[in-house]
Design a protein around this motif. Structure first.
Motif, mmCIF file in Angstrom:
data_model
loop_
_atom_site.group_PDB
_atom_site.id
_atom_site.type_symbol
_atom_site.label_atom_id
_atom_site.label_comp_id
_atom_site.label_asym_id
_atom_site.label_seq_id
_atom_site.Cartn_x
_atom_site.Cartn_y
_atom_site.Cartn_z
ATOM 1 N N LEU A 1 41.242 64.665 118.052
ATOM 2 C CA LEU A 1 40.291 63.807 117.327
ATOM 3 C C LEU A 1 40.977 62.520 116.886
ATOM 4 O O LEU A 1 40.421 61.430 117.016
ATOM 5 N N THR B 1 37.260 56.913 113.962
ATOM 6 C CA THR B 1 36.305 57.619 114.826
ATOM 7 C C THR B 1 35.293 56.669 115.466
ATOM 8 O O THR B 1 34.526 57.089 116.312
ATOM 9 N N ASP B 2 35.302 55.389 115.094
ATOM 10 C CA ASP B 2 34.455 54.398 115.767
ATOM 11 C C ASP B 2 35.237 53.601 116.815
ATOM 12 O O ASP B 2 34.661 52.748 117.496
ATOM 13 N N ARG C 1 41.395 60.216 119.601
ATOM 14 C CA ARG C 1 40.094 59.838 120.163
ATOM 15 C C ARG C 1 39.882 60.392 121.577
ATOM 16 O O ARG C 1 39.042 59.891 122.331
ATOM 17 N N ARG D 1 37.513 52.629 110.465
ATOM 18 C CA ARG D 1 37.007 53.944 110.852
ATOM 19 C C ARG D 1 37.540 54.273 112.241
ATOM 20 O O ARG D 1 37.079 53.732 113.257
ATOM 21 N N THR E 1 34.411 62.167 109.833
ATOM 22 C CA THR E 1 34.997 60.849 110.097
ATOM 23 C C THR E 1 36.502 60.887 109.856
ATOM 24 O O THR E 1 37.010 61.738 109.117
ATOM 25 N N ILE E 2 37.200 59.948 110.490
ATOM 26 C CA ILE E 2 38.622 59.725 110.208
ATOM 27 C C ILE E 2 38.794 58.241 109.906
ATOM 28 O O ILE E 2 38.382 57.394 110.710
ATOM 29 N N LEU F 1 35.601 67.165 109.125
ATOM 30 C CA LEU F 1 35.636 67.174 110.593
ATOM 31 C C LEU F 1 35.189 68.534 111.128
ATOM 32 O O LEU F 1 35.672 69.578 110.690
ATOM 33 N N TYR G 1 38.857 63.419 121.819
ATOM 34 C CA TYR G 1 37.571 64.050 121.491
ATOM 35 C C TYR G 1 36.863 63.236 120.402
ATOM 36 O O TYR G 1 37.510 62.565 119.596
ATOM 37 N N THR G 2 35.563 63.348 120.383
ATOM 38 C CA THR G 2 34.738 62.792 119.304
ATOM 39 C C THR G 2 34.258 63.956 118.444
ATOM 40 O O THR G 2 33.786 64.966 118.984
ATOM 41 N N PRO G 3 34.395 63.861 117.130
ATOM 42 C CA PRO G 3 33.970 64.988 116.295
ATOM 43 C C PRO G 3 32.465 65.224 116.378
ATOM 44 O O PRO G 3 31.687 64.284 116.539
ATOM 45 N N ALA H 1 40.899 62.230 106.796
ATOM 46 C CA ALA H 1 39.907 62.967 107.585
ATOM 47 C C ALA H 1 38.917 63.606 106.622
ATOM 48 O O ALA H 1 39.315 64.217 105.625
#
Ligand SMILES: Nc1ncnc2c1ncn2[C@@H]1O[C@H](COP(=O)(O)OP(=O)(O)OP(=O)(O)O)[C@@H](O)[C@H]1O
Ligand SMILES: [Mg+2]
Length: 101
Positions: free
Chosen positions: A50, A74-75, A53, A72, A61-62, A11, A55-57, A8
């Motif tokens: 997060l 977070t994508d 997923r 990734r 990124t994670i 964030l 939530y979206t930061p 992470a």
């Protein structure tokens, strides 16, 4: 880098005027037991949300070492998380009132 399972970086999560997570970075190595500690409202559950997923930061990124290499997180779409091998429990357990076991 090879033994890092989850990474992470920077964030942050903002809910209106509340900065719930403020510039949090950490690495979790493969096989490591890693714990988030902090007082009530520190943002621990929000960090889990997060990773899931849910939530979206707001920023950050994670990255996750998935079956086919680093990706990734977070994508990814929320429904892809479980198939990557990531699972979580919830802080508040609630049964469905009208469902059978
Ligand atoms: N969906 C949301 N909308 C608005 N504010 C939220 C939301 N989720 C969390 N917060 C706020 O973000 C902050 C962090 O909450 P979080 O639940 O992540 O803390 P926590 O460290 O898990 O606390 P606890 O130890 O009580 O479980 C708190 O101020 C909380 O009120
Ligand atoms: Mg919590």
């Amino acid at each position: 880098m090879n033994d890092i399972l989850l990474s992470a970086k920077s964030l942050s999560v903002r809910f209106g005027g509340v900065l719930a997570v403020n510039n949090v970075s950490f690495d979790v190595k493969r096989g490591e037991v890693f714990t988030l500690i902090g007082p009530n409202g520190a943002g621990k559950t929000t960090v889990f949300n997060l990773i899931s997923r849910i939530y979206t930061p707001t920023t950050g990124t994670i990255d996750y070492a998935g079956p086919d290499g680093m990706l990734r997180l977070t994508d990814q779409a929320p429904h892809q998380i479980a198939s990557l091998g990531i699972a979580r429990t919830f802080q508040n357990i609630e049964l469905f009132e009208h469902a059978t076991v």
